[in-house]
Design an enzyme around this catalytic site. Structure first.
Site, mmCIF file in Angstrom:
data_model
loop_
_atom_site.group_PDB
_atom_site.id
_atom_site.type_symbol
_atom_site.label_atom_id
_atom_site.label_comp_id
_atom_site.label_asym_id
_atom_site.label_seq_id
_atom_site.Cartn_x
_atom_site.Cartn_y
_atom_site.Cartn_z
ATOM 1 N N ASP A 160 9.429 83.681 -45.630
ATOM 2 C CA ASP A 160 8.554 84.483 -46.483
ATOM 3 C C ASP A 160 9.232 84.950 -47.772
ATOM 4 O O ASP A 160 8.572 85.420 -48.683
ATOM 5 C CB ASP A 160 7.929 85.661 -45.721
ATOM 6 N N ASP A 195 14.204 82.360 -46.774
ATOM 7 C CA ASP A 195 14.946 83.089 -45.734
ATOM 8 C C ASP A 195 14.634 82.573 -44.326
ATOM 9 O O ASP A 195 13.945 81.560 -44.168
ATOM 10 C CB ASP A 195 14.677 84.595 -45.840
ATOM 11 N N ARG A 203 12.931 95.022 -34.566
ATOM 12 C CA ARG A 203 14.118 94.186 -34.765
ATOM 13 C C ARG A 203 15.302 94.827 -34.073
ATOM 14 O O ARG A 203 15.598 95.993 -34.297
ATOM 15 C CB ARG A 203 14.423 94.011 -36.242
ATOM 16 N N LYS A 205 4.157 87.605 -47.498
ATOM 17 C CA LYS A 205 4.815 87.011 -48.648
ATOM 18 C C LYS A 205 5.145 85.569 -48.288
ATOM 19 O O LYS A 205 5.177 85.220 -47.117
ATOM 20 C CB LYS A 205 6.057 87.809 -49.040
ATOM 21 N N LYS A 239 6.790 90.748 -34.008
ATOM 22 C CA LYS A 239 5.867 91.452 -34.892
ATOM 23 C C LYS A 239 4.454 91.010 -34.566
ATOM 24 O O LYS A 239 4.222 89.845 -34.243
ATOM 25 C CB LYS A 239 6.251 91.061 -36.322
ATOM 26 N N HIS A 242 15.623 87.685 -42.450
ATOM 27 C CA HIS A 242 16.866 87.306 -43.117
ATOM 28 C C HIS A 242 18.101 87.744 -42.317
ATOM 29 O O HIS A 242 19.217 87.461 -42.737
ATOM 30 C CB HIS A 242 16.900 87.963 -44.492
ATOM 31 N N GLU A 269 10.809 93.737 -54.592
ATOM 32 C CA GLU A 269 12.087 93.395 -55.211
ATOM 33 C C GLU A 269 12.978 92.615 -54.260
ATOM 34 O O GLU A 269 13.948 92.001 -54.683
ATOM 35 C CB GLU A 269 12.808 94.651 -55.698
ATOM 36 N N SER A 270 12.667 92.672 -52.964
ATOM 37 C CA SER A 270 13.513 92.058 -51.950
ATOM 38 C C SER A 270 13.199 90.568 -51.788
ATOM 39 O O SER A 270 13.145 90.056 -50.682
ATOM 40 C CB SER A 270 13.321 92.786 -50.630
HETATM 41 C C1 VG1 Z 1 13.346 94.905 -46.202
HETATM 42 C C2 VG1 Z 1 12.898 94.863 -47.643
HETATM 43 C C3 VG1 Z 1 11.386 94.964 -47.718
HETATM 44 C C4 VG1 Z 1 10.758 93.846 -46.875
HETATM 45 C C5 VG1 Z 1 11.311 93.900 -45.473
HETATM 46 C C6 VG1 Z 1 10.812 92.760 -44.630
HETATM 47 O O1 VG1 Z 1 12.968 96.123 -45.626
HETATM 48 O O2 VG1 Z 1 13.500 95.887 -48.396
HETATM 49 O O3 VG1 Z 1 10.988 94.885 -49.059
HETATM 50 O O4 VG1 Z 1 9.370 93.984 -46.838
HETATM 51 O O5 VG1 Z 1 12.731 93.852 -45.491
HETATM 52 O O6 VG1 Z 1 11.116 91.522 -45.200
HETATM 53 P P1 VG1 Z 1 13.975 97.366 -45.471
HETATM 54 O O7 VG1 Z 1 13.196 98.402 -44.735
HETATM 55 O O8 VG1 Z 1 15.159 96.847 -44.732
HETATM 56 O O9 VG1 Z 1 14.341 97.768 -46.851
HETATM 57 V V1 VG1 Z 1 11.508 90.226 -44.204
HETATM 58 O O10 VG1 Z 1 11.642 88.830 -45.121
HETATM 59 O O11 VG1 Z 1 12.839 90.856 -43.508
HETATM 60 O O12 VG1 Z 1 10.225 90.141 -43.149
HETATM 61 CO CO CO Z 2 11.545 87.166 -44.057
#
Ligand code: VG1
Ligand code: CO
Length: 542
Positions: A280, A276, A22, A375, A125, A113, A363-364
């Site tokens: 997911d 989002d 990203r 997800k 990805k 997001h 939790e996210s």
């Molecule tokens: C964040 C979340 C994590 C999630 C990841 C991808 O990662 O905390 O739980 O799996 O985003 O989600 P990080 O490393 O920024 O904490 V998504 O919906 O951005 O694919």
């Molecule tokens: Co996402």
């Protein structure tokens, strides 16, 4: 077809994080940047000669251009079959489902997001044949290839269209443009009791789904409005836009504010949900009631047998380490294993493939099951609607009954975004230096039981992942967790996760901020976060 081999040189920053590579869109737009990474991906993936590659994204700015180039790089590298969603669109869970339906792998274009647009973020990805995000061993190998790349191959092919459903021949490559929603909607119908949900809606149950101008609009309109009979307009912000309408497509209390306002108003609907950028994540709201994602996972686990797709029960559950232990209590009562994995969906893949778990979550705002290997936002919404229909109770009543039975884990996450990387590193170092001296210390009413830097050994393939977050564990079940985000694109993001466990019947209905006030103070004091970063307050509290 003319294949060009273009000389290139590596970029220093092509290392995937929690969920793919990203970066700012402008970084991806640099000449050769996308090409280098895709070449490294395809080299490492080594698809079988007849293996299909699924390609799709969340429709953000640069999506089409990226897909156009990926198709031409794939053709030049001998990929014989590419499947794309119409318009280049596929939600992440729908892409996972398509891959699982017989493809050899897939490329998903999204920064989830994170905001999109010329000044926003972009991402890429790779998912393997099981439909899930490639494991760390794969992403490390791709990073190593990208770091020494000297050339990539790209084909001059006749023009092709991403907008016409059907098969086109692009040089030697077969390109299938498919309806991005149809197969996914069928999968949902196979898991949930659509008849019961339709009856619930017909009885006057009011719902609102905010697609945040991101990918789930077409999915939610098809499923909620067309198949389940919710009134037209139930899905708001339903058209995917390249810049998500200028918004931040992150379904939480801060960024989904329109929905939150509506769900806390006097004439609030019975149910509210949002997803989002790439579809997911999910946020679940009842009437004037917010369900924390950790509680949501626990409630789904406790009620799973009421849903046709899970009527046989769960083999096990898993949650990421920073996710609250609410689901642990359910697993214990069901007598099934509960796994604790590092942050990121890729760590659930092996457990799901091996049949060791059925449900998992983070939790996210992420929840999912063995139906795909990502997800799944719309799935979580349907799961909740199915439970509400089966129990005939409101969202709030279901959650309160859950707390009474299993106890409540008060939970909050503080995010400090775009912190200078060196300041963030100092916070983590400062914490690491205290790990050996923390156990036994009293902090307010809590005593430290253990402190460590979380590491995880995969239960299936034995692979080890270290430095996955600092944990301070208290004897009474409370926890403070600190980690650096692996999805941010600007400086560092520090996440602080704070949790306490309560089983006393008189203390289940407190306000979260009140319940956690003392632990928050402890978390800040232990880390010296304010001192190191100069940040008086977090960017986002969830
Ligand atoms: C964040 C979340 C994590 C999630 C990841 C991808 O990662 O905390 O739980 O799996 O985003 O989600 P990080 O490393 O920024 O904490 V998504 O919906 O951005 O694919
Ligand atoms: Co996402």
């Amino acid at each position: 077809m003319i294949v060009q081999t273009i000389t290139t040189s590596p970029f220093a920053d092509q290392r995937p994080g929690t969920s793919g590579l990203r970066k700012k869109t402008t970084v991806f737009q640099q000449p050769r940047y996308l090409e280098n990474f895709v070449q490294a991906l395809l080299d490492e993936a080594a698809l079988p000669a007849d293996g299909a590659l699924v390609v799709g994204g969340d429709g953000r700015y640069f999506n089409r251009e990226a897909i156009d180039r990926i198709v031409r790089i794939a053709a030049a590298n001998g990929v014989s079959h590419v499947i794309v969603g119409r318009g280049g669109l596929l939600s992440t869970p729908a892409a996972s489902h398509l891959i699982r339906s017989g493809a050899a792998g897939g490329i998903i274009l999204s920064a989830s997001h994170n905001p999109g647009g010329p000044d926003g973020d972009f991402g890429i990805k790779y998912n393997t044949a099981n439909g899930g995000p490639a494991p760390e061993s794969f992403t490390n190998a791709v990073a190593a290839r990208a770091a020494r790349i000297t050339s990539f191959r790209i084909a001059d092919v006749p023009a092709f269209s991403l907008d016409v459903i059907g098969t086109q021949q692009v040089g030697p490559l077969r390109l299938d443009v498919v309806d991005p929603v149809a197969a996914y909607a069928m999968l949902m119908e196979s898991l949930f009791d659509f008849t019961a949900i339709r009856a619930l809606i017909a009885s006057g149950f009011r719902l609102r789904f905010d697609a945040m101008h991101a990918i789930t609009g077409p999915y939610a309109v098809e499923i909620l409005e067309r198949r389940l009979g919710a009134p037209e307009g139930t899905v708001i912000n339903a058209t995917p836009l390249p810049d998500f309408g200028g918004g931040h497509p992150d379904p939480n209390l801060t960024y989904a504010h329109d929905l939150v306002e509506e769900c806390f108003a006097d004439d609030a609907p019975d149910f509210g949900a949002a997803s989002d950028g790439d579809g997911d994540r999910n946020m679940i709201l009842g009437r004037r009631f917010f369900v924390t994602p950790s509680d949501s996972l626990a409630v789904l686990a406790a009620n799973a047998t009421r849903v046709p797709g899970y009527a046989a029960g769960l083999t096990g559950v898993a949650r990421s380490m920073p996710t609250s232990a609410a689901v642990d209590a359910v697993a214990e009562s069901l007598g099934i294993p509960c796994f604790e994995t590092p942050t990121g969906w890729k760590y659930f893949g092996n457990l799901l493939d091996a049949g060791r778990i059925t449900l998992c979550g983070e939790e996210s705002f992420g929840t999912g099951s063995n139906h795909v290997r990502e997800k799944d936002g719309v799935w979580a919404v349907l799961f909740w609607l199915n439970i509400v229909a089966a129990r005939g109770e409101s969202v709030e009543a279901i959650v309160r009954a859950h707390w009474s039975r299993f106890g409540r884990n008060y939970y909050t996450r503080y995010d400090y975004e775009a912190v200078p990387s060196d300041a963030a590193a100092r916070v983590m170092e400062h914490l690491r230096a205290q790990l050996t001296t923390l156990p036994g210390q009293h902090m307010g009413e809590h005593v430290v039981r253990a402190a460590d830097d979380f590491s995880y050994t995969d239960a299936i393939d034995g692979s080890l992942s270290t430095k996955q977050g600092i944990r301070v564990l208290f004897a009474d079940g409370a926890r403070i967790v600190y980690r650096l985000s692996g999805t941010g694109t600007e400086g560092a993001t520090i996440r602080v996760y704070i949790e306490s466990r309560e089983t006393h019947p008189d203390r289940l209905g407190m306000d979260t901020a009140d319940a956690l006030r003392e632990l928050v103070t402890t978390a800040l004091a232990l880390s010296q976060l304010v001192e190191f970063t100069g940040r008086a307050a977090p960017t986002v509290i969830t």
